[in-house]
Scaffold this motif. Structure first.
Motif, PDB file in Angstrom:
ATOM      1  N   THR A  83     -78.153   5.966  64.418  1.00  0.00           N
ATOM      2  CA  THR A  83     -78.847   7.358  65.302  1.00  0.00           C
ATOM      3  C   THR A  83     -78.846   7.828  65.683  1.00  0.00           C
ATOM      4  O   THR A  83     -77.118   7.961  66.449  1.00  0.00           O
ATOM      5  CB  THR A  83     -79.924   5.688  66.306  1.00  0.00           C
ATOM      6  OG1 THR A  83     -80.446   4.759  65.545  1.00  0.00           O
ATOM      7  CG2 THR A  83     -81.173   6.921  67.241  1.00  0.00           C
ATOM      8  N   VAL A  84     -79.783   9.023  66.054  1.00  0.00           N
ATOM      9  CA  VAL A  84     -79.946  10.307  66.486  1.00  0.00           C
ATOM     10  C   VAL A  84     -80.369  10.427  67.734  1.00  0.00           C
ATOM     11  O   VAL A  84     -81.786  10.530  67.680  1.00  0.00           O
ATOM     12  CB  VAL A  84     -79.415  11.708  65.572  1.00  0.00           C
ATOM     13  CG1 VAL A  84     -78.879  12.326  67.021  1.00  0.00           C
ATOM     14  CG2 VAL A  84     -78.689  11.575  65.284  1.00  0.00           C
ATOM     15  N   VAL A  85     -79.789  10.572  69.335  1.00  0.00           N
ATOM     16  CA  VAL A  85     -81.383  10.594  70.167  1.00  0.00           C
ATOM     17  C   VAL A  85     -80.177  11.365  71.566  1.00  0.00           C
ATOM     18  O   VAL A  85     -79.321  11.996  71.878  1.00  0.00           O
ATOM     19  CB  VAL A  85     -80.568   8.650  70.747  1.00  0.00           C
ATOM     20  CG1 VAL A  85     -81.794   8.690  72.170  1.00  0.00           C
ATOM     21  CG2 VAL A  85     -80.590   7.468  69.947  1.00  0.00           C
ATOM     22  N   THR A  86     -81.486  12.123  71.449  1.00  0.00           N
ATOM     23  CA  THR A  86     -81.704  13.330  73.323  1.00  0.00           C
ATOM     24  C   THR A  86     -82.345  12.620  73.629  1.00  0.00           C
ATOM     25  O   THR A  86     -83.145  12.184  73.429  1.00  0.00           O
ATOM     26  CB  THR A  86     -82.264  14.627  71.650  1.00  0.00           C
ATOM     27  OG1 THR A  86     -81.180  14.991  71.035  1.00  0.00           O
ATOM     28  CG2 THR A  86     -81.627  15.688  73.507  1.00  0.00           C
ATOM     29  N   GLY A  87     -81.441  12.718  74.449  1.00  0.00           N
ATOM     30  CA  GLY A  87     -82.642  12.402  76.246  1.00  0.00           C
ATOM     31  C   GLY A  87     -81.820  12.514  77.200  1.00  0.00           C
ATOM     32  O   GLY A  87     -80.103  13.165  77.286  1.00  0.00           O
ATOM     33  N   THR A  88     -81.731  12.412  78.593  1.00  0.00           N
ATOM     34  CA  THR A  88     -81.641  12.047  79.585  1.00  0.00           C
ATOM     35  C   THR A  88     -80.478  11.261  80.676  1.00  0.00           C
ATOM     36  O   THR A  88     -81.199   9.870  79.970  1.00  0.00           O
ATOM     37  CB  THR A  88     -82.540  12.686  80.637  1.00  0.00           C
ATOM     38  OG1 THR A  88     -83.469  13.427  81.383  1.00  0.00           O
ATOM     39  CG2 THR A  88     -81.768  12.930  82.521  1.00  0.00           C
ATOM     40  N   VAL A  89     -79.445  11.047  80.411  1.00  0.00           N
ATOM     41  CA  VAL A  89     -79.098   9.735  80.594  1.00  0.00           C
ATOM     42  C   VAL A  89     -77.990  10.180  82.269  1.00  0.00           C
ATOM     43  O   VAL A  89     -77.827  11.524  83.394  1.00  0.00           O
ATOM     44  CB  VAL A  89     -77.185  10.402  80.141  1.00  0.00           C
ATOM     45  CG1 VAL A  89     -75.995   9.743  80.586  1.00  0.00           C
ATOM     46  CG2 VAL A  89     -77.571  10.734  78.595  1.00  0.00           C
ATOM     47  N   MET A  90     -77.910   8.701  83.118  1.00  0.00           N
ATOM     48  CA  MET A  90     -77.846   9.408  84.557  1.00  0.00           C
ATOM     49  C   MET A  90     -77.125   7.113  84.760  1.00  0.00           C
ATOM     50  O   MET A  90     -77.707   6.116  83.679  1.00  0.00           O
ATOM     51  CB  MET A  90     -79.334   8.837  84.599  1.00  0.00           C
ATOM     52  CG  MET A  90     -80.229   8.047  84.630  1.00  0.00           C
ATOM     53  SD  MET A  90     -81.754   8.534  86.476  1.00  0.00           S
ATOM     54  CE  MET A  90     -81.074   8.802  87.177  1.00  0.00           C
ATOM     55  N   GLU A  91     -76.571   7.173  85.564  1.00  0.00           N
ATOM     56  CA  GLU A  91     -75.992   5.759  85.921  1.00  0.00           C
ATOM     57  C   GLU A  91     -76.408   5.407  86.690  1.00  0.00           C
ATOM     58  O   GLU A  91     -78.109   5.604  87.381  1.00  0.00           O
ATOM     59  CB  GLU A  91     -75.183   5.643  86.347  1.00  0.00           C
ATOM     60  CG  GLU A  91     -73.418   6.380  85.589  1.00  0.00           C
ATOM     61  CD  GLU A  91     -72.844   5.941  84.852  1.00  0.00           C
ATOM     62  OE1 GLU A  91     -73.526   4.585  84.327  1.00  0.00           O
ATOM     63  OE2 GLU A  91     -72.940   6.679  83.852  1.00  0.00           O
ATOM     64  N   LYS A  92     -77.639   3.890  86.476  1.00  0.00           N
ATOM     65  CA  LYS A  92     -78.408   3.358  87.548  1.00  0.00           C
ATOM     66  C   LYS A  92     -78.382   1.522  87.035  1.00  0.00           C
ATOM     67  O   LYS A  92     -77.509   1.417  86.019  1.00  0.00           O
ATOM     68  CB  LYS A  92     -79.407   3.259  86.948  1.00  0.00           C
ATOM     69  CG  LYS A  92     -80.668   2.381  87.621  1.00  0.00           C
ATOM     70  CD  LYS A  92     -81.849   2.710  87.389  1.00  0.00           C
ATOM     71  CE  LYS A  92     -82.917   2.161  87.921  1.00  0.00           C
ATOM     72  NZ  LYS A  92     -84.682   1.634  86.900  1.00  0.00           N
ATOM     73  N   ASP A  93     -77.173   1.043  88.119  1.00  0.00           N
ATOM     74  CA  ASP A  93     -77.229  -0.590  88.610  1.00  0.00           C
ATOM     75  C   ASP A  93     -76.364  -0.561  87.962  1.00  0.00           C
ATOM     76  O   ASP A  93     -76.052  -1.584  87.217  1.00  0.00           O
ATOM     77  CB  ASP A  93     -78.503  -1.261  87.141  1.00  0.00           C
ATOM     78  CG  ASP A  93     -79.782  -1.063  88.286  1.00  0.00           C
ATOM     79  OD1 ASP A  93     -79.862  -0.740  89.971  1.00  0.00           O
ATOM     80  OD2 ASP A  93     -81.004  -0.692  88.063  1.00  0.00           O
ATOM     81  N   GLY A  94     -74.958  -0.301  88.043  1.00  0.00           N
ATOM     82  CA  GLY A  94     -73.528   0.074  86.991  1.00  0.00           C
ATOM     83  C   GLY A  94     -73.642   0.170  85.780  1.00  0.00           C
ATOM     84  O   GLY A  94     -73.235  -0.020  84.678  1.00  0.00           O
TER      85      GLY A  94
END
Length: 107
Positions: A83-94
């Motif tokens: 799969t190719v995924v475009t989106g917003t990446v963020m760190e949350k809960d480790g």
């Protein structure tokens, strides 16, 4: 002196909060797998899509936030789907999460 201490504390809190909420949009290519059924994650209580991206030196896992784009793409319960995924990446809960704005099967 007290005003200076309060101002310094405010700056520290703002910088700390900015580090927690950082997010950036990226396009990633990897395999979508289920955290519970395929990856057998001990903390996975229910099915959860994870994009596994293999790099030269390491493998990184991005938990896919369930939204309309992810729902339209469909869940990959057993096995894996390139799969190719475009989106917003963020760190949350480790964990590293990606909130997809676009998901396409890689052919």
């Amino acid at each position: 002196m007290r005003k200076l201490a309060v101002a310094a504390l405010a700056v520290i809190l703002l910088v700390g909060a900015a580090g927690i909420v950082t997010a950036e949009e990226q396009t990633l290519t990897g395999n979508v797998m289920c955290a519970k059924c395929t990856l057998k994650k001990a903390d996975a209580k229910s099915c959860q899509d994870v994009l596994v991206v293999k790099g030269e030196n390491a493998t990184k896992e991005y938990y896919v936030t369930k939204n309309d784009v992810a729902t339209k793409f469909g869940h990959v319960c057993t096995g894996e789907k390139a799969t190719v995924v475009t989106g917003t990446v963020m760190e949350k809960d480790g964990k590293t999460w990606i909130t997809p704005t676009k998901m396409d099967e890689k052919k």
